[in-house]
Design an enzyme around this catalytic site. Structure first.
Site, PDB file in Angstrom:
ATOM      1  N   TYR A 155      -6.907 -38.961 -27.374  1.00  0.00           N
ATOM      2  CA  TYR A 155      -7.888 -39.167 -28.448  1.00  0.00           C
ATOM      3  C   TYR A 155      -7.234 -39.840 -29.650  1.00  0.00           C
ATOM      4  O   TYR A 155      -7.929 -40.301 -30.545  1.00  0.00           O
ATOM      5  CB  TYR A 155      -8.529 -37.819 -28.821  1.00  0.00           C
ATOM      6  CG  TYR A 155      -9.180 -37.167 -27.618  1.00  0.00           C
ATOM      7  CD1 TYR A 155     -10.450 -37.546 -27.205  1.00  0.00           C
ATOM      8  CD2 TYR A 155      -8.494 -36.230 -26.843  1.00  0.00           C
ATOM      9  CE1 TYR A 155     -11.024 -37.000 -26.069  1.00  0.00           C
ATOM     10  CE2 TYR A 155      -9.056 -35.672 -25.713  1.00  0.00           C
ATOM     11  CZ  TYR A 155     -10.327 -36.068 -25.329  1.00  0.00           C
ATOM     12  OH  TYR A 155     -10.889 -35.531 -24.193  1.00  0.00           O
ATOM     13  N   CYS A 166     -18.969 -30.991 -13.531  1.00  0.00           N
ATOM     14  CA  CYS A 166     -19.157 -29.873 -14.480  1.00  0.00           C
ATOM     15  C   CYS A 166     -20.063 -30.202 -15.660  1.00  0.00           C
ATOM     16  O   CYS A 166     -20.743 -29.322 -16.174  1.00  0.00           O
ATOM     17  CB  CYS A 166     -17.817 -29.325 -14.948  1.00  0.00           C
ATOM     18  SG  CYS A 166     -16.816 -30.506 -15.853  1.00  0.00           S
ATOM     19  N   ARG A 220     -12.075 -21.520 -14.107  1.00  0.00           N
ATOM     20  CA  ARG A 220     -11.765 -22.563 -13.126  1.00  0.00           C
ATOM     21  C   ARG A 220     -10.480 -22.283 -12.325  1.00  0.00           C
ATOM     22  O   ARG A 220      -9.909 -23.181 -11.727  1.00  0.00           O
ATOM     23  CB  ARG A 220     -11.611 -23.911 -13.837  1.00  0.00           C
ATOM     24  CG  ARG A 220     -12.822 -24.347 -14.656  1.00  0.00           C
ATOM     25  CD  ARG A 220     -12.898 -25.861 -14.741  1.00  0.00           C
ATOM     26  NE  ARG A 220     -13.677 -26.369 -15.841  1.00  0.00           N
ATOM     27  CZ  ARG A 220     -15.009 -26.290 -15.953  1.00  0.00           C
ATOM     28  NH1 ARG A 220     -15.706 -25.699 -15.010  1.00  0.00           N
ATOM     29  NH2 ARG A 220     -15.616 -26.794 -17.005  1.00  0.00           N
ATOM     30  N   LYS A 225      -3.753 -30.898 -12.233  1.00  0.00           N
ATOM     31  CA  LYS A 225      -4.576 -30.481 -13.367  1.00  0.00           C
ATOM     32  C   LYS A 225      -4.555 -28.956 -13.437  1.00  0.00           C
ATOM     33  O   LYS A 225      -4.921 -28.272 -12.483  1.00  0.00           O
ATOM     34  CB  LYS A 225      -6.003 -30.981 -13.192  1.00  0.00           C
ATOM     35  CG  LYS A 225      -6.928 -30.562 -14.320  1.00  0.00           C
ATOM     36  CD  LYS A 225      -8.316 -31.148 -14.173  1.00  0.00           C
ATOM     37  CE  LYS A 225      -9.230 -30.664 -15.280  1.00  0.00           C
ATOM     38  NZ  LYS A 225     -10.583 -31.226 -15.180  1.00  0.00           N
ATOM     39  N   CYS A 236     -17.195 -27.303 -11.431  1.00  0.00           N
ATOM     40  CA  CYS A 236     -16.921 -28.671 -10.989  1.00  0.00           C
ATOM     41  C   CYS A 236     -17.353 -28.918  -9.545  1.00  0.00           C
ATOM     42  O   CYS A 236     -17.069 -29.971  -8.980  1.00  0.00           O
ATOM     43  CB  CYS A 236     -15.437 -28.976 -11.157  1.00  0.00           C
ATOM     44  SG  CYS A 236     -14.856 -28.692 -12.850  1.00  0.00           S
ATOM     45  N   LYS A 248      -2.082 -33.176 -16.189  1.00  0.00           N
ATOM     46  CA  LYS A 248      -2.975 -32.791 -17.279  1.00  0.00           C
ATOM     47  C   LYS A 248      -2.995 -31.282 -17.443  1.00  0.00           C
ATOM     48  O   LYS A 248      -3.139 -30.580 -16.449  1.00  0.00           O
ATOM     49  CB  LYS A 248      -4.382 -33.295 -16.960  1.00  0.00           C
ATOM     50  CG  LYS A 248      -5.433 -32.895 -17.947  1.00  0.00           C
ATOM     51  CD  LYS A 248      -6.797 -33.168 -17.403  1.00  0.00           C
ATOM     52  CE  LYS A 248      -7.801 -32.651 -18.394  1.00  0.00           C
ATOM     53  NZ  LYS A 248      -9.160 -32.806 -17.950  1.00  0.00           N
TER      54      LYS A 248
HETATM   55  C1  PBG Z   1     -13.963 -32.278 -16.288  1.00  0.00           C
HETATM   56  C2  PBG Z   1     -12.906 -32.548 -17.277  1.00  0.00           C
HETATM   57  C3  PBG Z   1     -12.375 -31.704 -18.274  1.00  0.00           C
HETATM   58  C4  PBG Z   1     -11.490 -32.482 -19.012  1.00  0.00           C
HETATM   59  C5  PBG Z   1     -11.477 -33.736 -18.446  1.00  0.00           C
HETATM   60  N1  PBG Z   1     -12.330 -33.751 -17.368  1.00  0.00           N
HETATM   61  C6  PBG Z   1     -12.710 -30.319 -18.612  1.00  0.00           C
HETATM   62  C7  PBG Z   1     -12.369 -29.216 -17.710  1.00  0.00           C
HETATM   63  O1  PBG Z   1     -11.757 -29.371 -16.666  1.00  0.00           O
HETATM   64  O2  PBG Z   1     -12.799 -28.105 -18.075  1.00  0.00           O
HETATM   65  C8  PBG Z   1     -10.716 -32.019 -20.222  1.00  0.00           C
HETATM   66  C9  PBG Z   1     -10.341 -33.093 -21.185  1.00  0.00           C
HETATM   67  C10 PBG Z   1      -9.865 -32.615 -22.510  1.00  0.00           C
HETATM   68  O3  PBG Z   1      -9.731 -31.404 -22.795  1.00  0.00           O
HETATM   69  O4  PBG Z   1      -9.596 -33.485 -23.351  1.00  0.00           O
HETATM   70  N2  PBG Z   1     -13.601 -31.503 -15.207  1.00  0.00           N
END
Ligand code: PBG
Length: 328
Positions: free
Chosen positions: A312, A121, A216, A194, A129, A247
């Site tokens: 973070y 992405c 997404r 995710k 993605c 996640k």
């Molecule tokens: C890429 C990806 C994302 C995140 C990690 N890898 C963004 C998404 O899926 O839109 C998000 C990480 C975060 O918000 O800290 N696919």
């Protein structure tokens, strides 16, 4: 005159509370995300993720030395390329920002574990993605590209790859490609469960990966489904994932708890950008104590059952654990 349980006996002093603590957060549990951009001499704070910078590969050494010195075992790399195309081919360019950053980090601090986010992405013009056909993200055509990205990262020296795309079958495709290329020792940490979350907003601004159309939801999970998350995780384990991730973390503590109960492999949780930004924004206004709030969040993720927390807050937390004698 007892009659009832006096649970307060074990809460009277700090020493007593330390002794009966059930959850202990350590620097060892944490992974620090790192954003790398193409170019030189760049160290630029990301407005939507306060305190976190984008670095060009030449500026990484001090940052990763500090990360390692604080006792954090690993970083997770995200690349921001200068040029994008329809299929995200910059993602497997050997001279790309991630590939260069891996080499720079391995040179500066060889013992620091370098994990790379494997996705398209950040590299596609449309911000999705995977490959687009007829307005849809197509699954099977995306798999060889993801595998190629993973191999390119391993060839540059990555210690572990972390696919975050949510295509079906990508763990198997990546495992096979890594094995074929002689990287059978490189583990896969899959973003197994995710969810399509509003909490990725600040990251997408940082990585310039907002989808140009749609969303997404046809590949990331819908936020209502915990049982489906177990099916996602089971499939990734079957395909060869070494570590599985949930996640985001905070709104999905129940998923972390169930994953812990059902699977014996290490479980990672990603305390994502929006979760971090909320704490920072409220703390900046004096509405909450940001340090205490972040510790409460990280402890809740660990208490739910995560072995590994990508956050973070990693550096600031590790610094406090360090200075306060690991007594948090
Ligand atoms: C890429 C990806 C994302 C995140 C990690 N890898 C963004 C998404 O899926 O839109 C998000 C990480 C975060 O918000 O800290 N696919």
């Amino acid at each position: 005159m007892a009659g009832y349980l006096r649970l307060r006996r074990l809460r009277r002093t700090d020493a007593m509370r330390r002794l009966v603590r059930e959850t202990r957060l350590a620097a060892d549990d944490l992974v620090q995300p790192l954003f790398v951009v193409e170019g030189r001499g760049i160290e630029q704070e990301i407005p939507s993720i306060p305190g976190i910078c984008r670095f060009s590969p030449d500026r990484l050494s001090r940052e990763v030395e500090e990360t390692a010195r604080l006792g954090i075992p690993a970083v997770l790399l995200f690349g921001i390329p200068s040029a994008k195309d329809e299929t995200g081919s910059a993602a497997y360019n050997d001279k790309g920002p991630v590939q260069q950053a891996i080499r720079a980090i391995k040179k500066a601090v060889p013992e620091l574990l370098v994990i790379t986010d494997v996705c398209l992405c950040e590299y596609t013009t449309h911000g999705h993605c995977g490959v687009i056909r007829g307005g849809e993200v197509v699954n099977d055509e995306t798999l060889p590209l993801l595998a190629r990205v993973a191999v390119s990262h391993a060839a540059a020296g990555a210690d572990m790859v972390a696919p975050s795309d949510m295509m079906d079958g990508r763990v198997a495709a990546i495992r096979q490609a890594l094995d074929d290329a002689g990287f059978s020792d490189i583990p896969i940490m899959s973003y197994a469960a995710k969810f399509a979350s509003a909490f990725y907003g600040p990251f997408r601004e940082a990585a310039n990966s907002v989808p140009a159309f749609g969303d997404r939801q046809s590949y990331q999970m819908q936020l209502t489904n915990a049982r489906e998350a177990m099916r996602e995780i089971a499939e990734d384990v079957l395909e060869g994932a070494d570590i599985v991730m949930v996640k985001p973390a905070l709104s999905y503590l129940d998923v972390i708890l169930s994953a812990r109960a059902s699977f014996d492999c290490p479980i990672a949780a990603y305390n994502v950008s929006g979760e971090y930004a909320m704490v920072k924004a409220a703390a900046a206004r004096g509405w909450i104590d940001g340090e205490r709030a972040s510790l409460e969040i990280l402890n809740s993720i660990k208490r739910a059952g995560a072995d590994i927390i990508i956050t973070y807050h990693a550096k600031e937390t590790a610094a406090r654990l360090y200075h306060e004698g690991r007594r948090l």
